[in-house]
Design a protein around this motif. Structure first.
Motif, short mmCIF file in Angstrom:
data_model
loop_
_atom_site.label_atom_id
_atom_site.label_comp_id
_atom_site.label_asym_id
_atom_site.label_seq_id
_atom_site.Cartn_x
_atom_site.Cartn_y
_atom_site.Cartn_z
N GLY A 161 7.29 -33.85 -70.93
CA GLY A 161 8.14 -33.73 -72.12
C GLY A 161 7.37 -33.49 -73.41
N SER A 162 6.06 -33.56 -73.35
CA SER A 162 5.26 -33.36 -74.55
C SER A 162 5.09 -31.87 -74.83
CB SER A 162 3.88 -34.01 -74.40
OG SER A 162 3.04 -33.22 -73.58
N GLU A 163 4.50 -31.57 -75.96
CA GLU A 163 4.20 -30.18 -76.31
C GLU A 163 2.71 -29.88 -76.18
OE1 GLU A 163 6.42 -27.79 -76.99
OE2 GLU A 163 7.96 -29.27 -76.53
N HIS A 164 1.98 -30.81 -75.58
CA HIS A 164 0.53 -30.65 -75.48
C HIS A 164 0.20 -29.44 -74.60
CE1 HIS A 164 -3.71 -31.58 -74.86
NE2 HIS A 164 -3.59 -32.35 -75.94
N PRO A 165 -0.75 -28.61 -75.02
CA PRO A 165 -1.05 -27.39 -74.26
C PRO A 165 -1.57 -27.62 -72.84
CG PRO A 165 -2.52 -27.61 -76.16
CD PRO A 165 -1.53 -28.71 -76.25
N THR A 166 -2.11 -28.79 -72.55
CA THR A 166 -2.63 -29.05 -71.19
C THR A 166 -1.66 -29.89 -70.37
OG1 THR A 166 -3.82 -31.05 -71.88
CG2 THR A 166 -5.03 -28.94 -71.98
N ARG A 167 -0.40 -29.96 -70.78
CA ARG A 167 0.55 -30.84 -70.09
C ARG A 167 0.75 -30.44 -68.63
NH1 ARG A 167 3.34 -27.46 -73.31
NH2 ARG A 167 5.17 -26.41 -72.45
#
Length: 132
Positions: free
Chosen positions: A18-24
Motif C-alpha cells: 500500500g505504500s508508494e515506495h519505489p522498491t515496494r
C-alpha cells in the motif's frame, strides 16, 4: 486439525504494498517469501518439540542442530514433517498445493538471484513481483 488464519503474518506485506515506495514490489516479494519459509519451519519445529523422541531438556540441543543445519528448505522441511506426522504440507494445504508449490519454486529461483545481488533473467517489475 485446527485451521489457522495466517493473515496477521502477512499484514506487514500489505502495508508495504500500500505504500508508494519505489522498491515496494521487491520488498513485499522478499518478505512474503521469508514469511512462507517461516510458516513451514514453524510447523516442523512444533512437530519436533512434540515428538516423543525428545524431552524438555533437549530444547537447547535442538535449536543448535537447526541453527547448524545447512540444507533447510521447503523440500527438506516437508520430508521432516512427513516423518514426524505421517502427513505432508500438500495434505495440509489442500487443493491449491500443487499450484502453490510451483509458484514457490519460481519464487525461490527469483529470490536466490535477488538475495545474491544478481539479476533475474525474467525482467520482473513491481507488478510482476506482486504477482509472484
Amino acid at each position: 486439525m485446527r485451521r489457522h488464519d495466517f493473515g496477521h503474518e502477512y499484514q506487514p506485506v500489505d502495508v508495504i504494498i500500500g505504500s508508494e515506495h519505489p522498491t515496494r514490489g521487491l520488498d513485499a516479494f522478499t518478505l512474503t517469501y521469508l514469511r512462507a519459509e517461516r510458516q513451514v519451519r514453524k510447523i516442523f519445529t512444533h512437530l519436533v518439540y512434540q515428538s516423543n523422541a525428545f524431552g524438555p531438556g533437549d530444547g537447547k540441543l535442538l535449536r543448535q542442530t537447526l541453527h547448524d543445519a545447512k540444507r533447510l528448505a521447503f523440500k527438506n522441511f516437508d520430508k521432516g514433517i512427513r516423518s514426524l506426522s505421517d502427513t505432508s504440507i500438500q495434505a495440509m494445504v489442500g487443493g491449491e498445493s500443487q499450484r502453490l508449490a510451483a509458484r514457490l519454486l519460481d519464487a525461490k529461483t527469483v529470490r536466490d538471484k535477488l538475495f545474491h545481488g544478481q539479476l533475474s533473467d525474467k525482467y520482473l517489475g513491481t507488478n510482476d513481483l506482486f504477482g509472484l
